[in-house]
Motif scaffolding. Structure first.
Motif, mmCIF file in Angstrom:
data_model
loop_
_atom_site.group_PDB
_atom_site.id
_atom_site.type_symbol
_atom_site.label_atom_id
_atom_site.label_comp_id
_atom_site.label_asym_id
_atom_site.label_seq_id
_atom_site.Cartn_x
_atom_site.Cartn_y
_atom_site.Cartn_z
ATOM 1 N N GLU A 1 0.831 -1.190 0.000
ATOM 2 C CA GLU A 1 0.000 0.000 0.000
ATOM 3 C C GLU A 1 0.871 1.247 0.000
ATOM 4 O O GLU A 1 1.927 1.280 0.655
ATOM 5 N N GLY A 2 0.415 2.245 -0.730
ATOM 6 C CA GLY A 2 1.138 3.503 -0.779
ATOM 7 C C GLY A 2 2.181 3.602 -1.877
ATOM 8 O O GLY A 2 2.677 4.699 -2.167
ATOM 9 N N LYS A 3 2.511 2.480 -2.490
ATOM 10 C CA LYS A 3 3.528 2.476 -3.549
ATOM 11 C C LYS A 3 2.904 2.748 -4.919
ATOM 12 O O LYS A 3 1.688 2.621 -5.113
ATOM 13 N N ASN A 4 3.784 3.096 -5.848
ATOM 14 C CA ASN A 4 3.373 3.354 -7.227
ATOM 15 C C ASN A 4 3.886 2.250 -8.136
ATOM 16 O O ASN A 4 4.957 1.680 -7.875
ATOM 17 N N TYR A 5 3.161 1.972 -9.193
ATOM 18 C CA TYR A 5 3.629 0.981 -10.162
ATOM 19 C C TYR A 5 2.908 1.178 -11.480
ATOM 20 O O TYR A 5 1.864 1.825 -11.535
ATOM 21 N N THR A 6 3.504 0.602 -12.546
ATOM 22 C CA THR A 6 2.933 0.722 -13.887
ATOM 23 C C THR A 6 2.782 -0.644 -14.520
ATOM 24 O O THR A 6 3.693 -1.480 -14.452
ATOM 25 N N ILE A 7 1.631 -0.863 -15.119
ATOM 26 C CA ILE A 7 1.355 -2.073 -15.900
ATOM 27 C C ILE A 7 1.456 -1.693 -17.376
ATOM 28 O O ILE A 7 0.947 -0.646 -17.789
ATOM 29 N N TYR A 8 2.100 -2.553 -18.155
ATOM 30 C CA TYR A 8 2.336 -2.269 -19.568
ATOM 31 C C TYR A 8 1.513 -3.196 -20.454
ATOM 32 O O TYR A 8 1.340 -4.384 -20.153
ATOM 33 N N CYS A 9 1.052 -2.637 -21.565
ATOM 34 C CA CYS A 9 0.253 -3.388 -22.522
ATOM 35 C C CYS A 9 0.790 -3.101 -23.920
ATOM 36 O O CYS A 9 0.751 -1.961 -24.382
ATOM 37 N N ASN A 10 1.320 -4.120 -24.566
ATOM 38 C CA ASN A 10 1.831 -3.999 -25.931
ATOM 39 C C ASN A 10 0.930 -4.770 -26.884
ATOM 40 O O ASN A 10 0.452 -5.854 -26.558
ATOM 41 N N TYR A 11 0.732 -4.234 -28.063
ATOM 42 C CA TYR A 11 -0.067 -4.948 -29.053
ATOM 43 C C TYR A 11 0.649 -4.946 -30.388
ATOM 44 O O TYR A 11 1.490 -4.088 -30.668
ATOM 45 N N SER A 12 0.319 -5.912 -31.224
ATOM 46 C CA SER A 12 1.190 -6.221 -32.363
ATOM 47 C C SER A 12 0.846 -5.509 -33.662
ATOM 48 O O SER A 12 1.699 -5.389 -34.531
ATOM 49 N N GLN B 1 -7.551 9.728 -16.364
ATOM 50 C CA GLN B 1 -7.284 9.451 -14.962
ATOM 51 C C GLN B 1 -8.595 9.308 -14.209
ATOM 52 O O GLN B 1 -9.568 10.028 -14.453
ATOM 53 N N GLU B 2 -8.601 8.352 -13.298
ATOM 54 C CA GLU B 2 -9.748 8.149 -12.429
ATOM 55 C C GLU B 2 -9.201 7.669 -11.086
ATOM 56 O O GLU B 2 -8.692 6.552 -10.957
ATOM 57 N N GLY B 3 -9.299 8.552 -10.112
ATOM 58 C CA GLY B 3 -8.784 8.195 -8.793
ATOM 59 C C GLY B 3 -7.291 7.907 -8.838
ATOM 60 O O GLY B 3 -6.504 8.733 -9.314
ATOM 61 N N ARG B 4 -6.895 6.771 -8.363
ATOM 62 C CA ARG B 4 -5.479 6.404 -8.285
ATOM 63 C C ARG B 4 -4.964 5.748 -9.558
ATOM 64 O O ARG B 4 -3.807 5.304 -9.607
ATOM 65 N N LEU B 5 -5.791 5.656 -10.575
ATOM 66 C CA LEU B 5 -5.413 5.013 -11.825
ATOM 67 C C LEU B 5 -5.321 6.037 -12.947
ATOM 68 O O LEU B 5 -6.180 6.905 -13.066
ATOM 69 N N MET B 6 -4.272 5.898 -13.764
ATOM 70 C CA MET B 6 -4.117 6.749 -14.924
ATOM 71 C C MET B 6 -3.668 5.888 -16.093
ATOM 72 O O MET B 6 -2.723 5.105 -15.972
ATOM 73 N N ALA B 7 -4.333 6.040 -17.235
ATOM 74 C CA ALA B 7 -4.003 5.248 -18.416
ATOM 75 C C ALA B 7 -3.576 6.175 -19.536
ATOM 76 O O ALA B 7 -4.079 7.283 -19.679
ATOM 77 N N ILE C 1 -0.504 3.126 -11.401
ATOM 78 C CA ILE C 1 -1.184 3.077 -10.107
ATOM 79 C C ILE C 1 -0.419 3.976 -9.141
ATOM 80 O O ILE C 1 0.804 3.819 -8.971
ATOM 81 N N THR C 2 -1.132 4.895 -8.550
ATOM 82 C CA THR C 2 -0.512 5.837 -7.617
ATOM 83 C C THR C 2 -1.002 5.566 -6.202
ATOM 84 O O THR C 2 -2.200 5.470 -5.959
ATOM 85 N N ALA C 3 -0.047 5.412 -5.280
ATOM 86 C CA ALA C 3 -0.370 5.214 -3.863
ATOM 87 C C ALA C 3 -1.423 4.122 -3.697
ATOM 88 O O ALA C 3 -2.535 4.371 -3.231
ATOM 89 N N ALA C 4 -1.037 2.927 -4.064
ATOM 90 C CA ALA C 4 -1.970 1.800 -4.101
ATOM 91 C C ALA C 4 -2.658 1.578 -2.749
ATOM 92 O O ALA C 4 -2.075 1.777 -1.689
ATOM 93 N N VAL C 5 -3.912 1.145 -2.844
ATOM 94 C CA VAL C 5 -4.688 0.750 -1.671
ATOM 95 C C VAL C 5 -5.222 -0.664 -1.906
ATOM 96 O O VAL C 5 -5.313 -1.135 -3.044
ATOM 97 N N HIS C 6 -5.593 -1.341 -0.809
ATOM 98 C CA HIS C 6 -6.016 -2.732 -0.906
ATOM 99 C C HIS C 6 -7.177 -2.918 -1.874
ATOM 100 O O HIS C 6 -7.256 -3.937 -2.578
ATOM 101 N N ASP C 7 -8.088 -1.949 -1.931
ATOM 102 C CA ASP C 7 -9.268 -2.070 -2.789
ATOM 103 C C ASP C 7 -8.929 -2.178 -4.272
ATOM 104 O O ASP C 7 -9.786 -2.552 -5.074
ATOM 105 N N LEU C 8 -7.708 -1.859 -4.644
ATOM 106 C CA LEU C 8 -7.308 -1.978 -6.041
ATOM 107 C C LEU C 8 -6.928 -3.412 -6.415
ATOM 108 O O LEU C 8 -6.681 -3.713 -7.582
#
Lengths: 117, 111
Positions: B15-26, B57-63, B76-83
């Motif tokens: 919780e509280g940390k930031n991270y990024t998920i990546y999506c690549n398409y061909s 952006q919506e809440g703690r998520l930005m795409a 993901i910014t400042a992650a919380v358990h609900d995510l």
């Protein structure tokens, strides 16, 4: 707001039986899509309909058939069920876009969990 | 054949940390979608990205979407358990409209 309705929500069938899944799209949505999601898998496209005509077909087994009716609801018929057919089946709907082939965003129903024993 | 790949497949973060998920398409696609799925539940639409450079952006998520690089990110910014959930990206080829989903990223947020 009205959402996509699927019935039944849960279905248990034995091998070689048949099953019919129903989907009622959001009002004024005329495009319907069916997806299959196996355990731990991503959803896989099966088939879609636009204005009651099949618009696209994915990896749908020949044992499966589907149609869209005049009221825009759709039914997925599955025959000779196999253990591997056990999955979550999602229906999604979208309004027609400018291309007439479907809108931008697909809204998913709650899914039907099919278990084949 | 259009392929969509996500990484990481699994993400365990505090919780509280930031991270990024990546999506690549061909192949070329101008429309990219992000969905959230809780176990055994339906797919909830998070973002629809329709053009190059789109950011939402919506809440703690930005795409964001880079169509030239064929890459989308979900930050993901400042992650919380609900995510905690599985996040899927999906693309379509425009002319057919069916969605091709990525492999999904299973996110677990712990205290």
């Amino acid at each position: 707001a009205a959402g996509v309705i699927q019935s039944p929500r849960h279905l248990i069938k034995e091998k070689r039986e048949t099953a019919t899944l129903k989907c009622y799209p959001i009002p004024r949505h005329d495009t319907v899509y069916w997806y299959q999601q196996g355990p731990g898998q991503d959803p896989q496209f099966l088939i879609s309909f636009y204005e009651k005509m099949q618009s696209d077909k994915g990896s749908i087994p020949d044992r499966f058939s589907a149609q869209q009716f005049s009221d825009y609801h759709s039914e997925l018929n599955m025959s000779s069920l196999e253990l591997g057919d056990s999955a979550l089946y999602f229906c999604a709907s979208s309004p027609a876009g400018t291309s007439g082939r479907g809108g931008y965003e697909q809204y998913f129903g709650p899914g039907t969990r099919l278990t084949v024993t | 054949e259009l392929k969509v790949e996500q990484n990481p497949l699994f993400l365990s973060m505090q919780e509280g940390k930031n991270y990024t998920i990546y999506c690549n398409y061909s192949t070329t696609s101008d429309r990219l979608y992000w969905y959230r799925q809780d176990p055994g539940k339906s797919l909830e639409s998070l973002f629809v990205l329709l053009s190059n450079g789109a950011v939402k952006q919506e809440g703690r998520l930005m795409a964001s979407l880079d169509t030239k690089a064929r890459l989308s990110t979900l930050h993901i910014t400042a992650a919380v358990h609900d995510l905690s959930a599985t996040y899927f990206c999906a693309v379509d080829r425009g002319n057919t409209d069916k969605l091709i989903f990525g492999t999904g990223t299973r996110l677990q947020v712990f205290p």
